[in-house]
Design a protein around this motif. Structure first.
Motif, short mmCIF file in Angstrom:
data_model
loop_
_atom_site.label_atom_id
_atom_site.label_comp_id
_atom_site.label_asym_id
_atom_site.label_seq_id
_atom_site.Cartn_x
_atom_site.Cartn_y
_atom_site.Cartn_z
N MET A 71 0.74 -1.17 -0.05
CA MET A 71 -0.06 0.23 0.12
C MET A 71 1.09 1.18 0.12
O MET A 71 1.75 1.31 0.77
CB MET A 71 -0.87 -0.10 1.35
N GLU A 72 0.42 2.17 -0.69
CA GLU A 72 1.17 3.67 -0.64
C GLU A 72 0.82 4.26 0.72
O GLU A 72 -0.13 4.18 1.19
CB GLU A 72 0.60 4.21 -1.92
N ILE A 73 1.81 5.00 1.04
CA ILE A 73 1.78 5.77 2.12
C ILE A 73 0.44 6.63 2.29
O ILE A 73 -0.31 6.94 3.22
CB ILE A 73 2.94 6.55 2.62
N GLN A 74 0.08 7.28 1.21
CA GLN A 74 -0.84 8.34 0.93
C GLN A 74 -2.12 7.57 1.23
O GLN A 74 -3.04 7.99 1.91
CB GLN A 74 -0.60 9.15 -0.33
N ARG A 75 -2.40 6.38 0.42
CA ARG A 75 -3.48 5.55 0.61
C ARG A 75 -3.66 5.22 2.02
O ARG A 75 -4.94 5.11 2.71
CB ARG A 75 -3.64 4.36 -0.22
N ALA A 76 -2.64 5.01 2.96
CA ALA A 76 -2.87 4.31 4.32
C ALA A 76 -3.39 5.49 5.07
O ALA A 76 -4.42 5.61 5.95
CB ALA A 76 -1.43 4.10 4.87
N VAL A 77 -2.92 6.99 4.94
CA VAL A 77 -3.49 8.01 5.41
C VAL A 77 -4.90 8.34 5.07
O VAL A 77 -5.70 8.61 6.00
CB VAL A 77 -2.50 9.25 4.97
N GLU A 78 -5.37 8.28 3.93
CA GLU A 78 -6.61 8.47 3.28
C GLU A 78 -7.40 7.43 4.05
O GLU A 78 -8.42 7.82 4.58
CB GLU A 78 -6.71 8.05 1.81
N ILE A 79 -7.19 6.25 4.06
CA ILE A 79 -8.04 5.16 4.95
C ILE A 79 -8.10 5.65 6.53
O ILE A 79 -9.16 5.46 6.93
CB ILE A 79 -7.25 3.72 4.76
N PHE A 80 -6.85 5.98 6.96
CA PHE A 80 -7.15 6.41 8.43
C PHE A 80 -7.74 7.43 8.72
O PHE A 80 -8.56 7.57 9.67
CB PHE A 80 -5.67 6.67 8.94
N ASN A 81 -7.75 8.56 7.85
CA ASN A 81 -8.70 9.55 8.12
C ASN A 81 -10.19 9.90 7.61
O ASN A 81 -10.71 10.49 8.00
CB ASN A 81 -8.04 10.67 7.21
#
Length: 60
Positions: free
Chosen positions: A1-11
């Motif tokens: 997973m890309e870091i930006q996608r992980a941030v999107e899912i988290f938020n």
């Protein structure tokens, strides 16, 4: 997973399936600078791991 996608899912207010080596996890924190995420494995809040976001898979 890309870091930006992980941030999107988290938020996100929505729920997404995220897996770590075949086990369902919840993203609890994302460290963007180091590319790491703290995840809860299963339903026990004390069962957490900090892993490289590359190890996380979405929707499997």
């Amino acid at each position: 997973m890309e870091i930006q996608r992980a941030v999107e899912i988290f938020n996100s207010k929505d729920t997404y399936k995220v897996n770590l080596e075949g086990k369902s996890v919840w993203i609890e924190h994302v460290d963007q600078q180091n590319g790491m995420a703290t995840v809860q494995v299963g339903s026990r809040p004390t069962n957490t791991l900090t892993v490289n976001v590359d190890r996380l898979k979405e929707g499997e």
